[in-house]
Design a protein around this motif. Structure first.
Motif, short mmCIF file in Angstrom:
data_model
loop_
_atom_site.label_atom_id
_atom_site.label_comp_id
_atom_site.label_asym_id
_atom_site.label_seq_id
_atom_site.Cartn_x
_atom_site.Cartn_y
_atom_site.Cartn_z
N GLY A 110 36.17 7.31 86.05
CA GLY A 110 36.69 8.10 84.95
C GLY A 110 37.97 8.73 85.45
O GLY A 110 38.34 8.58 86.62
N LEU A 111 38.64 9.46 84.58
CA LEU A 111 39.87 10.16 84.97
C LEU A 111 39.77 11.61 84.54
O LEU A 111 39.06 11.95 83.58
CB LEU A 111 41.09 9.52 84.33
N ALA A 112 40.48 12.48 85.23
CA ALA A 112 40.49 13.90 84.90
C ALA A 112 41.92 14.37 84.68
O ALA A 112 42.82 14.05 85.46
CB ALA A 112 39.84 14.72 86.02
N VAL A 113 42.11 15.12 83.60
CA VAL A 113 43.40 15.72 83.28
C VAL A 113 43.20 17.21 83.08
O VAL A 113 42.07 17.71 83.06
CB VAL A 113 44.03 15.08 82.03
N SER A 114 44.28 17.93 82.92
CA SER A 114 44.18 19.37 82.76
C SER A 114 43.93 19.78 81.32
O SER A 114 43.08 20.62 81.05
CB SER A 114 45.47 20.03 83.27
N ALA A 115 44.67 19.18 80.39
CA ALA A 115 44.68 19.67 79.02
C ALA A 115 44.39 18.56 78.02
O ALA A 115 44.57 17.37 78.31
CB ALA A 115 46.03 20.31 78.71
N VAL A 116 43.99 18.96 76.82
CA VAL A 116 43.70 18.00 75.75
C VAL A 116 44.93 17.16 75.44
O VAL A 116 44.83 15.96 75.16
CB VAL A 116 43.21 18.74 74.49
N GLU A 117 46.11 17.77 75.51
CA GLU A 117 47.34 17.03 75.20
C GLU A 117 47.55 15.85 76.14
O GLU A 117 48.03 14.79 75.73
CB GLU A 117 48.54 17.97 75.25
N GLU A 118 47.22 16.03 77.42
CA GLU A 118 47.33 14.91 78.36
C GLU A 118 46.34 13.81 77.99
O GLU A 118 46.68 12.61 78.07
CB GLU A 118 47.06 15.40 79.78
N GLN A 151 35.52 29.58 74.23
CA GLN A 151 35.35 28.16 73.97
C GLN A 151 34.02 27.88 73.27
O GLN A 151 33.92 26.98 72.42
CB GLN A 151 35.47 27.38 75.27
N LEU A 152 32.99 28.65 73.61
CA LEU A 152 31.72 28.50 72.88
C LEU A 152 31.90 28.90 71.42
O LEU A 152 31.35 28.25 70.52
CB LEU A 152 30.64 29.37 73.53
N ASP A 153 32.69 29.92 71.18
CA ASP A 153 32.98 30.32 69.80
C ASP A 153 33.75 29.22 69.08
O ASP A 153 33.49 28.93 67.90
CB ASP A 153 33.78 31.62 69.78
N ALA A 154 34.70 28.59 69.79
CA ALA A 154 35.48 27.51 69.19
C ALA A 154 34.59 26.32 68.83
O ALA A 154 34.78 25.68 67.79
CB ALA A 154 36.59 27.07 70.14
N LEU A 155 33.60 26.03 69.68
CA LEU A 155 32.66 24.96 69.36
C LEU A 155 31.91 25.27 68.07
O LEU A 155 31.71 24.39 67.23
CB LEU A 155 31.68 24.77 70.52
N ALA A 156 31.50 26.50 67.93
CA ALA A 156 30.75 26.89 66.72
C ALA A 156 31.62 26.77 65.47
O ALA A 156 31.12 26.42 64.39
CB ALA A 156 30.23 28.32 66.89
N GLN A 157 32.90 27.05 65.61
CA GLN A 157 33.82 27.00 64.46
C GLN A 157 34.23 25.58 64.11
O GLN A 157 34.59 25.30 62.96
CB GLN A 157 35.07 27.81 64.76
N ARG A 174 41.34 24.85 73.79
CA ARG A 174 41.77 26.24 73.62
C ARG A 174 41.31 26.84 72.30
O ARG A 174 41.30 28.06 72.15
CB ARG A 174 43.30 26.34 73.72
N ASP A 175 40.95 25.99 71.34
CA ASP A 175 40.57 26.48 70.02
C ASP A 175 39.73 25.43 69.31
O ASP A 175 39.44 24.36 69.87
CB ASP A 175 41.82 26.85 69.19
N ALA A 176 39.37 25.72 68.04
CA ALA A 176 38.52 24.80 67.29
C ALA A 176 39.20 23.46 67.07
O ALA A 176 38.55 22.41 67.09
CB ALA A 176 38.13 25.43 65.96
N ALA A 177 40.52 23.48 66.85
CA ALA A 177 41.25 22.23 66.67
C ALA A 177 41.15 21.37 67.93
O ALA A 177 40.99 20.15 67.86
CB ALA A 177 42.71 22.50 66.34
N GLY A 178 41.22 22.01 69.10
CA GLY A 178 41.07 21.28 70.35
C GLY A 178 39.68 20.70 70.50
O GLY A 178 39.51 19.59 71.04
N VAL A 179 38.66 21.42 70.05
CA VAL A 179 37.29 20.91 70.09
C VAL A 179 37.18 19.65 69.24
O VAL A 179 36.59 18.65 69.65
CB VAL A 179 36.30 21.97 69.62
N ARG A 180 37.77 19.71 68.03
CA ARG A 180 37.70 18.54 67.14
C ARG A 180 38.41 17.34 67.76
O ARG A 180 37.96 16.21 67.63
CB ARG A 180 38.28 18.90 65.78
#
Length: 368
Positions: A56-64, A106-112, A84-90
């Motif tokens: 597998g590979l590992a990156v820092s951020a969703v954008e990568e 981040q747990l809150d973002a998952l819930a949203q 970083r937020d609900a949009a990132g979770v999606r």
């Protein structure tokens, strides 16, 4: 606009270094870290080169991760900083990413977000004090994730070692013990080892739980740089461990000067000629990623010999004393680091680390 200075990348060296990482922890899954544009080597190039050999590979951020999915990489992707937020979770759900969760927001973002993530990593702060839940939150975090359906295909656990580059540091034992206590009795994979921890022998944590699924996150070693920092006066370099440089940075000599005794070279005339020196002007400077603070004496390789940098580094030039290489002249290539000149040696002379030099090389340099 690209410059005469160039970067040469060696894919075979990158794959060789990954194989060496596997040898340090047989049977442990290897998830190369390719954040920061593959440590300066290019995000997509690094991913393509390692895709067939990595687990597998590992990156820092969703954008990568988005960039890699857009480039066609469809293997497992760990996002070390998570969303970083609900949009990132999606986006994690849409792109089949494995985010590392380290904070309550981040747990809150998952819930949203209104989605379920099949595989999730939970990061714990065992002493790095950078990111991670505190150990006492483990039960609460696991309950929150499982009750919401997250991690159905894997709820995994990770931490990051602060002092693995010095294996004798007492901090290491404390972190390993804390992580072992956190994950005891929990299902899922574990991940402790970066490059330094692999060299220290901690691919499976501290050796306990050998039957558990461990995954390592090698980073700097993949690019040919040794992660150890001790002994402080002469720390090991990549070749000492059979690590091969993946990046070689070169630039041509574009001028020769013959300063008279007492003449200065470069801004501030911080270096003064004794007389008889041959000074080569190399088309590489701090705008290209070479460290401006590199002092006189920093090694540069010309015609197979190490020559000292002299004077201050300019925006797109630097000066090298070629007196010991009388055959060198205009048109010869100077190696700033890479094959024949470990990046750690240049970084040490400049008072920094190889990571910084590799990741700072600017886009002006052309592929060799």
């Amino acid at each position: 606009m690209q410059r005469a200075a160039s970067i040469r990348l060696d894919p075979d060296a990158l794959r060789h270094n990954l194989a060496l990482a596997r040898g340090l922890a047989p049977g442990v899954g290897m998830w190369p870290v390719i954040k920061a544009e593959g440590y300066g080597h290019g995000l997509e190039w690094t991913a393509r080169t390692l895709a067939e050999d990595a687990d597998g590979l590992a990156v820092s951020a969703v954008e990568e991760a988005e960039a890699l999915r857009g480039a066609g990489y469809d293997g497992p992707l760990l996002v070390l900083q998570g969303p970083r937020d609900a949009a990132g979770v999606r986006r994690c759900a849409e792109l089949a990413l494995q985010p590392a969760l380290h904070a309550r927001f981040q747990l809150d973002a998952l819930a949203q977000a209104g989605v379920v993530l099949p595989e999730v990593w939970v990061k714990f702060n065992t002493g790095m004090n950078r990111l991670g839940f505190v150990p006492g939150e483990a039960d609460r975090v696991e309950h929150a994730l499982r009750s919401a359906g997250h991690g159905g295909q894997g709820l995994h656990w990770m931490t990051h070692m602060a002092c693995a580059d010095d294996p004798a540091d007492d901090h290491n034992a404390a972190q390993l013990a804390a992580f072992r206590s956190i994950v005891a009795g929990r299902d899922g994979a574990r991940s402790v080892a970066n490059s330094a921890a692999l060299f220290a022998g901690w691919g499976r944590g501290d050796g306990h739980g050998a039957d558990e699924a461990f995954r390592a996150r090698p980073g700097i070693m993949l690019y040919g740089c040794h992660p150890a920092s001790v002994p402080a006066d002469t720390p090991p370099e990549g070749p000492d461990a059979d690590l091969r440089p993946v990046m070689t940075v070169q630039a041509p000599v574009i001028g020769i000067q013959h300063p008279a005794p007492g003449d200065g070279v470069g801004y501030g005339a911080t270096w003064t000629a004794h007389g008889g020196e041959r000074i080569g002007i190399v088309a590489m400077g701090y705008a290209d990623g070479y460290p401006r603070h590199a002092p006189t004496g920093t090694p540069v390789r010309v015609r197979g010999q190490l020559c000292p940098l002299v004077g201050r580094v300019s925006m797109d030039m630097l000066a090298v004393d070629l007196s010991g290489v009388p055959e060198a002249g205009v048109g010869d290539l100077a190696t700033l680091w890479g094959e024949g000149l470990p990046v750690e040696r240049v970084a040490r002379a400049a008072g920094t680390i190889g990571y910084e030099l590799l990741t700072r090389v600017a886009g002006r340099l052309r592929p060799a």
